[in-house]
Design a protein around this motif. Structure first.
Motif, PDB file in Angstrom:
ATOM      1  N   VAL A  62       0.818  -1.209   0.000  1.00 31.92           N
ATOM      2  CA  VAL A  62       0.000   0.000   0.000  1.00 31.92           C
ATOM      3  C   VAL A  62       0.855   1.263   0.000  1.00 31.92           C
ATOM      4  O   VAL A  62       0.509   2.270  -0.639  1.00 31.92           O
ATOM      5  CB  VAL A  62      -0.948   0.008   1.224  1.00 31.92           C
ATOM      6  N   HIS A  63       1.986   1.253   0.686  1.00 31.91           N
ATOM      7  CA  HIS A  63       2.803   2.459   0.801  1.00 31.91           C
ATOM      8  C   HIS A  63       3.538   2.798  -0.494  1.00 31.91           C
ATOM      9  O   HIS A  63       4.128   3.868  -0.615  1.00 31.91           O
ATOM     10  CB  HIS A  63       3.827   2.295   1.931  1.00 31.91           C
ATOM     11  N   MET A  64       3.511   1.896  -1.476  1.00 32.53           N
ATOM     12  CA  MET A  64       4.202   2.141  -2.731  1.00 32.53           C
ATOM     13  C   MET A  64       3.286   2.867  -3.710  1.00 32.53           C
ATOM     14  O   MET A  64       2.135   2.490  -3.913  1.00 32.53           O
ATOM     15  CB  MET A  64       4.675   0.826  -3.348  1.00 32.53           C
ATOM     16  N   GLU A  65       3.819   3.914  -4.332  1.00 28.31           N
ATOM     17  CA  GLU A  65       3.064   4.672  -5.326  1.00 28.31           C
ATOM     18  C   GLU A  65       3.268   4.038  -6.698  1.00 28.31           C
ATOM     19  O   GLU A  65       4.297   4.207  -7.333  1.00 28.31           O
ATOM     20  CB  GLU A  65       3.538   6.127  -5.352  1.00 28.31           C
ATOM     21  N   LEU A  66       2.271   3.293  -7.149  1.00 27.53           N
ATOM     22  CA  LEU A  66       2.313   2.638  -8.448  1.00 27.53           C
ATOM     23  C   LEU A  66       1.318   3.316  -9.376  1.00 27.53           C
ATOM     24  O   LEU A  66       0.115   3.316  -9.119  1.00 27.53           O
ATOM     25  CB  LEU A  66       1.957   1.151  -8.309  1.00 27.53           C
ATOM     26  N   SER A  67       1.821   3.914 -10.452  1.00 22.18           N
ATOM     27  CA  SER A  67       0.934   4.581 -11.398  1.00 22.18           C
ATOM     28  C   SER A  67       1.078   3.958 -12.772  1.00 22.18           C
ATOM     29  O   SER A  67       2.188   3.696 -13.239  1.00 22.18           O
ATOM     30  CB  SER A  67       1.235   6.081 -11.470  1.00 22.18           C
ATOM     31  N   GLY A  68      -0.063   3.690 -13.396  1.00 22.36           N
ATOM     32  CA  GLY A  68      -0.099   3.088 -14.715  1.00 22.36           C
ATOM     33  C   GLY A  68      -1.539   2.869 -15.098  1.00 22.36           C
ATOM     34  O   GLY A  68      -2.373   2.515 -14.247  1.00 22.36           O
ATOM     35  N   THR A  69      -1.878   3.057 -16.354  1.00 19.41           N
ATOM     36  CA  THR A  69      -3.261   2.975 -16.819  1.00 19.41           C
ATOM     37  C   THR A  69      -3.414   1.844 -17.824  1.00 19.41           C
ATOM     38  O   THR A  69      -2.599   1.699 -18.741  1.00 19.41           O
ATOM     39  CB  THR A  69      -3.687   4.301 -17.479  1.00 19.41           C
ATOM     40  N   CYS A  70      -4.439   1.045 -17.665  1.00 16.79           N
ATOM     41  CA  CYS A  70      -4.682  -0.095 -18.533  1.00 16.79           C
ATOM     42  C   CYS A  70      -5.108   0.367 -19.929  1.00 16.79           C
ATOM     43  O   CYS A  70      -5.861   1.325 -20.084  1.00 16.79           O
ATOM     44  CB  CYS A  70      -5.770  -0.983 -17.951  1.00 16.79           C
ATOM     45  N   ALA A  71      -4.612  -0.352 -20.936  1.00 18.60           N
ATOM     46  CA  ALA A  71      -5.041  -0.122 -22.316  1.00 18.60           C
ATOM     47  C   ALA A  71      -5.985  -1.226 -22.783  1.00 18.60           C
ATOM     48  O   ALA A  71      -6.945  -0.970 -23.524  1.00 18.60           O
ATOM     49  CB  ALA A  71      -3.835  -0.055 -23.240  1.00 18.60           C
ATOM     50  N   THR A  72      -5.709  -2.446 -22.339  1.00 17.75           N
ATOM     51  CA  THR A  72      -6.544  -3.594 -22.674  1.00 17.75           C
ATOM     52  C   THR A  72      -6.728  -4.449 -21.425  1.00 17.75           C
ATOM     53  O   THR A  72      -5.936  -4.352 -20.482  1.00 17.75           O
ATOM     54  CB  THR A  72      -5.870  -4.452 -23.773  1.00 17.75           C
ATOM     55  N   PRO A  73      -7.775  -5.308 -21.385  1.00 23.48           N
ATOM     56  CA  PRO A  73      -8.900  -5.398 -22.315  1.00 23.48           C
ATOM     57  C   PRO A  73      -9.808  -4.176 -22.241  1.00 23.48           C
ATOM     58  O   PRO A  73      -9.630  -3.322 -21.366  1.00 23.48           O
ATOM     59  CB  PRO A  73      -9.613  -6.665 -21.858  1.00 23.48           C
ATOM     60  N   SER A  74     -10.775  -4.112 -23.137  1.00 23.79           N
ATOM     61  CA  SER A  74     -11.620  -2.920 -23.240  1.00 23.79           C
ATOM     62  C   SER A  74     -12.390  -2.634 -21.954  1.00 23.79           C
ATOM     63  O   SER A  74     -12.685  -1.483 -21.642  1.00 23.79           O
ATOM     64  CB  SER A  74     -12.593  -3.066 -24.413  1.00 23.79           C
ATOM     65  N   ASP A  75     -12.702  -3.705 -21.197  1.00 21.75           N
ATOM     66  CA  ASP A  75     -13.431  -3.514 -19.932  1.00 21.75           C
ATOM     67  C   ASP A  75     -12.690  -2.593 -18.975  1.00 21.75           C
ATOM     68  O   ASP A  75     -13.305  -1.896 -18.165  1.00 21.75           O
ATOM     69  CB  ASP A  75     -13.644  -4.864 -19.235  1.00 21.75           C
ATOM     70  N   TYR A  76     -11.339  -2.611 -19.048  1.00 23.78           N
ATOM     71  CA  TYR A  76     -10.537  -1.857 -18.082  1.00 23.78           C
ATOM     72  C   TYR A  76      -9.735  -0.730 -18.715  1.00 23.78           C
ATOM     73  O   TYR A  76      -8.855  -0.162 -18.071  1.00 23.78           O
ATOM     74  CB  TYR A  76      -9.603  -2.813 -17.339  1.00 23.78           C
ATOM     75  N   ASN A  77     -10.031  -0.418 -19.964  1.00 24.27           N
ATOM     76  CA  ASN A  77      -9.327   0.680 -20.628  1.00 24.27           C
ATOM     77  C   ASN A  77      -9.500   1.968 -19.843  1.00 24.27           C
ATOM     78  O   ASN A  77     -10.621   2.386 -19.551  1.00 24.27           O
ATOM     79  CB  ASN A  77      -9.867   0.860 -22.051  1.00 24.27           C
ATOM     80  N   GLY A  78      -8.380   2.586 -19.481  1.00 21.57           N
ATOM     81  CA  GLY A  78      -8.415   3.834 -18.718  1.00 21.57           C
ATOM     82  C   GLY A  78      -8.391   3.648 -17.220  1.00 21.57           C
ATOM     83  O   GLY A  78      -8.273   4.622 -16.473  1.00 21.57           O
ATOM     84  N   SER A  79      -8.465   2.406 -16.757  1.00 20.49           N
ATOM     85  CA  SER A  79      -8.441   2.148 -15.312  1.00 20.49           C
ATOM     86  C   SER A  79      -7.008   2.097 -14.808  1.00 20.49           C
ATOM     87  O   SER A  79      -6.099   1.651 -15.505  1.00 20.49           O
ATOM     88  CB  SER A  79      -9.124   0.810 -14.994  1.00 20.49           C
ATOM     89  N   GLN A  80      -6.804   2.547 -13.580  1.00 20.06           N
ATOM     90  CA  GLN A  80      -5.503   2.406 -12.960  1.00 20.06           C
ATOM     91  C   GLN A  80      -5.227   0.920 -12.710  1.00 20.06           C
ATOM     92  O   GLN A  80      -6.134   0.149 -12.382  1.00 20.06           O
ATOM     93  CB  GLN A  80      -5.433   3.182 -11.648  1.00 20.06           C
ATOM     94  N   VAL A  81      -3.967   0.538 -12.882  1.00 15.77           N
ATOM     95  CA  VAL A  81      -3.623  -0.875 -12.829  1.00 15.77           C
ATOM     96  C   VAL A  81      -3.910  -1.479 -11.458  1.00 15.77           C
ATOM     97  O   VAL A  81      -4.295  -2.655 -11.362  1.00 15.77           O
ATOM     98  CB  VAL A  81      -2.145  -1.067 -13.241  1.00 15.77           C
ATOM     99  N   ARG A  82      -3.771  -0.711 -10.405  1.00 17.55           N
ATOM    100  CA  ARG A  82      -4.081  -1.251  -9.063  1.00 17.55           C
ATOM    101  C   ARG A  82      -5.565  -1.620  -8.967  1.00 17.55           C
ATOM    102  O   ARG A  82      -5.928  -2.672  -8.443  1.00 17.55           O
ATOM    103  CB  ARG A  82      -3.719  -0.227  -7.987  1.00 17.55           C
ATOM    104  N   LYS A  83      -6.417  -0.731  -9.455  1.00 20.77           N
ATOM    105  CA  LYS A  83      -7.861  -0.986  -9.400  1.00 20.77           C
ATOM    106  C   LYS A  83      -8.210  -2.203 -10.245  1.00 20.77           C
ATOM    107  O   LYS A  83      -9.003  -3.063  -9.837  1.00 20.77           O
ATOM    108  CB  LYS A  83      -8.614   0.243  -9.898  1.00 20.77           C
ATOM    109  N   ALA A  84      -7.610  -2.278 -11.443  1.00 19.96           N
ATOM    110  CA  ALA A  84      -7.887  -3.416 -12.317  1.00 19.96           C
ATOM    111  C   ALA A  84      -7.454  -4.725 -11.680  1.00 19.96           C
ATOM    112  O   ALA A  84      -8.121  -5.755 -11.827  1.00 19.96           O
ATOM    113  CB  ALA A  84      -7.180  -3.210 -13.651  1.00 19.96           C
TER     114      ALA A  84
END
Length: 366
Positions: A308-330
């Motif tokens: 949790v203490h690590m700042e991980l930023s990145g946005t999903c491109a595929t699959p379409s269900d998660y396009n635009g979602s942050q990778v942690r949430k996905a």
């Protein structure tokens, strides 16, 4: 103002000479304490080396905190090969001048601009050397001819150098020949905004105390084994805006003191557990934004590995269900959709979406 008087300096810098003695450059003293001044020498639009050579005797008498060379040597550059000898620093510059910080910007430098030696090169004063948008060479002369077939690196002359920048150039490779001698004081190396394609595995062999490395905005595809078995105490690494598709399984284990990893704007698609599972204890920031990340069942390990203490930023491109979602949430969402074999099932609607759908059906019946 006599040269003898100039030699008398306050702590941290020297009193500026008269305008006529330092022209076409300028000198400024900034008083930060009654007994302490900062001396800044700035040279703009010098036609060639001779213009700088003319004031060299006066510069030798001074202790200079910052020296700037801006927008210079372009007249010599227009002469082509005939002007190469006039796009260099004056002879024995690195040894005879006492300059703490050097910055060269928008100037036309020869690839061997720092190799003009008559005496044994030695510099224990300069701590920062920055070159920006001042070279069109694919390589710079790291080794200089010193007679009788001997060669010595000009960077190696600066035994106290802590900060080295070479930006907005056309370097195409980075190997051990860049620093052929040990640079034990070097802490910060910035080679961003070049055209580096290849990074040799032993490129940092002679920078044992490097803490910050910026290789962003180049054309690097691979840097496998670059840090292996070199024991470099790197804390900050930026490889953003390259062509990297994978970080490799040996990167993170080779950098036990790493705190920040930036890899924005690359071609990373798959986040593989074997490449990320051995995270350094001090790592706090991983920036993977603007990569075409694939957030399928293979990222289920993300949240259990990246604490949790690590700042991980990145946005999903595929699959379409998660396009635009942050990778942690996905990563959290796919936990409910993936079976034990790693196959992703149908996306389960949220309770809010279910309620909205039921409301619409009820309204349609009415």
């Amino acid at each position: 103002m006599s040269v003898a008087f100039l030699a008398t300096s306050a702590l941290g810098g020297s009193l500026c000479p008269s305008r006529s003695e330092i022209y076409p450059c300028t000198c400024a003293n900034i008083h930060i304490h009654r007994k302490n001044i900062i001396t800044i020498v700035s040279c703009y639009r010098l036609e060639n080396t001779d213009a700088l050579e003319a004031i060299f005797p006066f510069l030798r008498t001074m202790e200079i905190d910052r020296f700037y060379l801006y927008d210079s040597f372009w007249e010599a550059n227009m002469l082509g090969a005939a002007g190469e000898s006039q796009k260099v620093l004056p002879t024995d510059w690195l040894t005879l001048l006492n300059i703490k910080e050097v910055e060269i910007v928008d100037s036309a430098l020869s690839s061997c601009f720092a190799c003009q030696w008559r005496i044994n090169c030695r510099n224990i004063v300069t701590t920062s050397f920055k070159i920006t948008n001042s070279s069109s060479s694919e390589r710079i002369c790291s080794l200089c001819e010193v007679g009788r077939g001997n060669k010595h690196p000009w960077t190696g002359c600066m035994s106290k150098l802590k900060d080295f920048h070479f930006n907005y150039g056309k370097l195409i490779s980075f190997g051990v020949d860049f620093f052929p001698m040990a640079m034990r004081e070097l802490i910060n190396l910035d080679l961003s905004y070049n055209q580096i394609v290849k990074v040799d595995s032993n490129a940092l062999k002679n920078t044992p105390n490097l803490q910050k490395l910026d290789l962003s905005h180049n054309a690097i595809e691979f840097f496998d084994h670059m840090f292996s078995n070199q024991g470099i105490p790197l804390e900050y690494l930026d490889v953003s805006d390259n062509l990297i598709k994978t970080v490799g399984a040996d990167l993170l284990p080779s950098l036990p003191l790493l705190k920040t990893l930036k890899a924005r704007n690359n071609g990373i698609v798959d986040l593989k557990l074997n490449e990320w599972e051995k995270i350094p204890d001090r790592l706090r920031v991983i920036d993977l934004e603007n990569n075409p990340l694939n957030c399928d069942c293979n990222i289920r390990w993300i949240n259990s590995t990246f604490k949790v203490h690590m700042e991980l930023s990145g946005t999903c491109a595929t699959p379409s269900d998660y396009n635009g979602s942050q990778v942690r949430k996905a990563s959290r969402l796919v936990m409910d959709r993936c079976d034990s074999s790693g196959v992703m099932g149908t996306r389960k609607p949220s309770s809010k979406r279910s309620m909205e759908r039921r409301r619409r059906k009820q309204s349609h019946r009415e």
